[in-house]
Design a protein around this motif. Structure first.
Motif, PDB file in Angstrom:
ATOM      1  N   VAL A 226      59.089  49.081  57.681  1.00 35.41           N
ATOM      2  CA  VAL A 226      57.763  49.258  57.095  1.00 35.41           C
ATOM      3  C   VAL A 226      57.777  48.761  55.650  1.00 35.41           C
ATOM      4  O   VAL A 226      58.668  49.106  54.878  1.00 35.41           O
ATOM      5  CB  VAL A 226      57.313  50.736  57.144  1.00 35.41           C
ATOM      6  N   LEU A 227      56.785  47.949  55.313  1.00 38.85           N
ATOM      7  CA  LEU A 227      56.599  47.478  53.941  1.00 38.85           C
ATOM      8  C   LEU A 227      55.420  48.203  53.322  1.00 38.85           C
ATOM      9  O   LEU A 227      54.464  48.569  54.020  1.00 38.85           O
ATOM     10  CB  LEU A 227      56.311  45.975  53.928  1.00 38.85           C
ATOM     11  N   THR A 228      55.473  48.415  52.020  1.00 39.81           N
ATOM     12  CA  THR A 228      54.289  48.913  51.310  1.00 39.81           C
ATOM     13  C   THR A 228      53.411  47.708  50.984  1.00 39.81           C
ATOM     14  O   THR A 228      53.907  46.581  50.829  1.00 39.81           O
ATOM     15  CB  THR A 228      54.676  49.639  50.010  1.00 39.81           C
ATOM     16  N   VAL A 229      52.112  47.940  50.904  1.00 34.60           N
ATOM     17  CA  VAL A 229      51.157  46.866  50.624  1.00 34.60           C
ATOM     18  C   VAL A 229      50.215  47.334  49.515  1.00 34.60           C
ATOM     19  O   VAL A 229      49.677  48.439  49.589  1.00 34.60           O
ATOM     20  CB  VAL A 229      50.302  46.529  51.870  1.00 34.60           C
ATOM     21  N   THR A 230      50.024  46.496  48.515  1.00 32.37           N
ATOM     22  CA  THR A 230      48.986  46.713  47.504  1.00 32.37           C
ATOM     23  C   THR A 230      48.213  45.416  47.388  1.00 32.37           C
ATOM     24  O   THR A 230      48.786  44.363  47.116  1.00 32.37           O
ATOM     25  CB  THR A 230      49.592  47.072  46.129  1.00 32.37           C
ATOM     26  N   ASN A 231      46.910  45.485  47.639  1.00 31.46           N
ATOM     27  CA  ASN A 231      46.055  44.309  47.537  1.00 31.46           C
ATOM     28  C   ASN A 231      45.129  44.469  46.335  1.00 31.46           C
ATOM     29  O   ASN A 231      44.476  45.503  46.178  1.00 31.46           O
ATOM     30  CB  ASN A 231      45.235  44.142  48.811  1.00 31.46           C
ATOM     31  N   LEU A 232      45.113  43.446  45.501  1.00 32.72           N
ATOM     32  CA  LEU A 232      44.294  43.450  44.293  1.00 32.72           C
ATOM     33  C   LEU A 232      43.129  42.497  44.471  1.00 32.72           C
ATOM     34  O   LEU A 232      43.318  41.330  44.837  1.00 32.72           O
ATOM     35  CB  LEU A 232      45.130  43.016  43.088  1.00 32.72           C
ATOM     36  N   CYS A 233      41.936  42.976  44.187  1.00 33.92           N
ATOM     37  CA  CYS A 233      40.729  42.160  44.215  1.00 33.92           C
ATOM     38  C   CYS A 233      40.532  41.595  42.807  1.00 33.92           C
ATOM     39  O   CYS A 233      40.571  42.334  41.825  1.00 33.92           O
ATOM     40  CB  CYS A 233      39.548  43.034  44.619  1.00 33.92           C
ATOM     41  N   LEU A 234      40.317  40.279  42.712  1.00 32.54           N
ATOM     42  CA  LEU A 234      40.133  39.626  41.418  1.00 32.54           C
ATOM     43  C   LEU A 234      38.710  39.130  41.257  1.00 32.54           C
ATOM     44  O   LEU A 234      38.095  38.657  42.207  1.00 32.54           O
ATOM     45  CB  LEU A 234      41.088  38.435  41.293  1.00 32.54           C
ATOM     46  N   ASP A 235      38.195  39.211  40.015  1.00 31.81           N
ATOM     47  CA  ASP A 235      36.868  38.661  39.736  1.00 31.81           C
ATOM     48  C   ASP A 235      36.984  37.154  39.486  1.00 31.81           C
ATOM     49  O   ASP A 235      38.069  36.570  39.577  1.00 31.81           O
ATOM     50  CB  ASP A 235      36.188  39.396  38.580  1.00 31.81           C
ATOM     51  N   ALA A 236      35.878  36.515  39.150  1.00 32.66           N
ATOM     52  CA  ALA A 236      35.841  35.067  38.969  1.00 32.66           C
ATOM     53  C   ALA A 236      36.742  34.581  37.832  1.00 32.66           C
ATOM     54  O   ALA A 236      37.160  33.424  37.819  1.00 32.66           O
ATOM     55  CB  ALA A 236      34.413  34.599  38.735  1.00 32.66           C
ATOM     56  N   SER A 237      37.074  35.462  36.892  1.00 32.94           N
ATOM     57  CA  SER A 237      37.959  35.057  35.791  1.00 32.94           C
ATOM     58  C   SER A 237      39.426  35.357  36.105  1.00 32.94           C
ATOM     59  O   SER A 237      40.300  35.109  35.284  1.00 32.94           O
ATOM     60  CB  SER A 237      37.541  35.751  34.492  1.00 32.94           C
ATOM     61  N   GLY A 238      39.696  35.909  37.307  1.00 30.40           N
ATOM     62  CA  GLY A 238      41.068  36.207  37.700  1.00 30.40           C
ATOM     63  C   GLY A 238      41.549  37.579  37.267  1.00 30.40           C
ATOM     64  O   GLY A 238      42.733  37.886  37.398  1.00 30.40           O
ATOM     65  N   GLN A 239      40.637  38.431  36.789  1.00 36.40           N
ATOM     66  CA  GLN A 239      41.010  39.779  36.359  1.00 36.40           C
ATOM     67  C   GLN A 239      40.869  40.761  37.524  1.00 36.40           C
ATOM     68  O   GLN A 239      39.941  40.668  38.316  1.00 36.40           O
ATOM     69  CB  GLN A 239      40.123  40.236  35.194  1.00 36.40           C
ATOM     70  N   GLU A 240      41.778  41.722  37.588  1.00 38.47           N
ATOM     71  CA  GLU A 240      41.725  42.737  38.638  1.00 38.47           C
ATOM     72  C   GLU A 240      40.490  43.605  38.475  1.00 38.47           C
ATOM     73  O   GLU A 240      40.208  44.112  37.391  1.00 38.47           O
ATOM     74  CB  GLU A 240      42.970  43.620  38.595  1.00 38.47           C
ATOM     75  N   ILE A 241      39.749  43.774  39.574  1.00 36.98           N
ATOM     76  CA  ILE A 241      38.591  44.674  39.547  1.00 36.98           C
ATOM     77  C   ILE A 241      38.750  45.845  40.511  1.00 36.98           C
ATOM     78  O   ILE A 241      38.024  46.823  40.409  1.00 36.98           O
ATOM     79  CB  ILE A 241      37.262  43.929  39.808  1.00 36.98           C
ATOM     80  N   ASP A 242      39.708  45.746  41.423  1.00 34.83           N
ATOM     81  CA  ASP A 242      39.942  46.864  42.335  1.00 34.83           C
ATOM     82  C   ASP A 242      41.231  46.638  43.097  1.00 34.83           C
ATOM     83  O   ASP A 242      41.813  45.555  43.042  1.00 34.83           O
ATOM     84  CB  ASP A 242      38.784  47.021  43.315  1.00 34.83           C
ATOM     85  N   ARG A 243      41.674  47.690  43.804  1.00 36.21           N
ATOM     86  CA  ARG A 243      42.886  47.604  44.611  1.00 36.21           C
ATOM     87  C   ARG A 243      42.798  48.555  45.775  1.00 36.21           C
ATOM     88  O   ARG A 243      42.052  49.527  45.753  1.00 36.21           O
ATOM     89  CB  ARG A 243      44.125  47.867  43.777  1.00 36.21           C
ATOM     90  N   ILE A 244      43.598  48.266  46.796  1.00 36.67           N
ATOM     91  CA  ILE A 244      43.724  49.135  47.955  1.00 36.67           C
ATOM     92  C   ILE A 244      45.192  49.094  48.370  1.00 36.67           C
ATOM     93  O   ILE A 244      45.844  48.054  48.235  1.00 36.67           O
ATOM     94  CB  ILE A 244      42.778  48.710  49.101  1.00 36.67           C
ATOM     95  N   ILE A 245      45.709  50.234  48.842  1.00 31.69           N
ATOM     96  CA  ILE A 245      47.118  50.289  49.225  1.00 31.69           C
ATOM     97  C   ILE A 245      47.251  50.641  50.700  1.00 31.69           C
ATOM     98  O   ILE A 245      46.322  51.150  51.319  1.00 31.69           O
ATOM     99  CB  ILE A 245      47.909  51.291  48.352  1.00 31.69           C
TER     100      ILE A 245
END
Length: 179
Positions: free
Chosen positions: A77-96
């Motif tokens: 089993v691997l852990t997963v963290t997904n980061l959502c980026l805005d148009a400038s490439g900055q993180e705006i949210d995440r889900i694990i």
């Protein structure tokens, strides 16, 4: 959990795994899809930048994404963290969540707040584990991932060839925002 968290990179997989009508398939289902039989989950660990993807409603507010995989205490089993980026490439949210190795480059991804696990097939990864192509048997999702935000032209061409070989419509593939 924020609603936007469900818009992050891999949350689409859980819904796309269901056989209900969910947007278009970008893959010719008469073409057999093949995952990477020699896939090594421990080499997949680390940060991956989304270089390109097929449009999906769950990423409509995420012009770009980053996926981070880690080893968990549970074997296979691997852990997963997904980061959502805005148009400038900055993180705006995440889900694990977690990704369970089912063998032959096939993972089952389960994300917090999403009721079902989804198939996450690694269709190809280069020898150095620098570039990967990911899809799902139903063809409703697909991504090209790279260890660096910029992908060399030869590996991008190889990734596109893998998608084409697996029946994906290259005309629908979109470049992602990278930081």
């Amino acid at each position: 959990m924020k609603v936007r968290a469900l818009l992050s990179f891999a949350s689409i997989l859980a819904v796309a795994a269901c056989d209900v009508a969910f947007g278009p398939s970008y893959r010719d289902d008469t073409v057999q899809i093949a995952s990477a039989a020699a896939f090594d989950p421990s080499r997949y660990v680390g940060r991956w930048y989304e270089v390109a993807r097929y449009p999906n409603p769950f990423q409509s507010d995420c012009p770009g994404a980053i996926a981070e995989y880690g080893l968990s205490e549970t074997p296979g089993v691997l852990t997963v963290t997904n980061l959502c980026l805005d148009a400038s490439g900055q993180e705006i949210d995440r889900i694990i969540g977690t990704a369970t190795d089912e063998g032959l480059g096939r993972l089952s991804v389960r994300l917090q707040g999403v009721p079902v696990a989804a198939p996450y097939w690694v269709l190809w990864v280069d020898e150095g584990y620098r570039t990967a192509v990911v899809g799902a048997p139903n063809g409703r999702v697909g991504w090209i991932l790279n260890r660096d935000p910029e992908i060399p032209p030869d590996r991008l061409a190889a990734a596109r060839e893998v998608l084409d070989f697996n029946g994906y419509d290259l005309g629908q593939l979109q470049r992602s925002v990278t930081p």
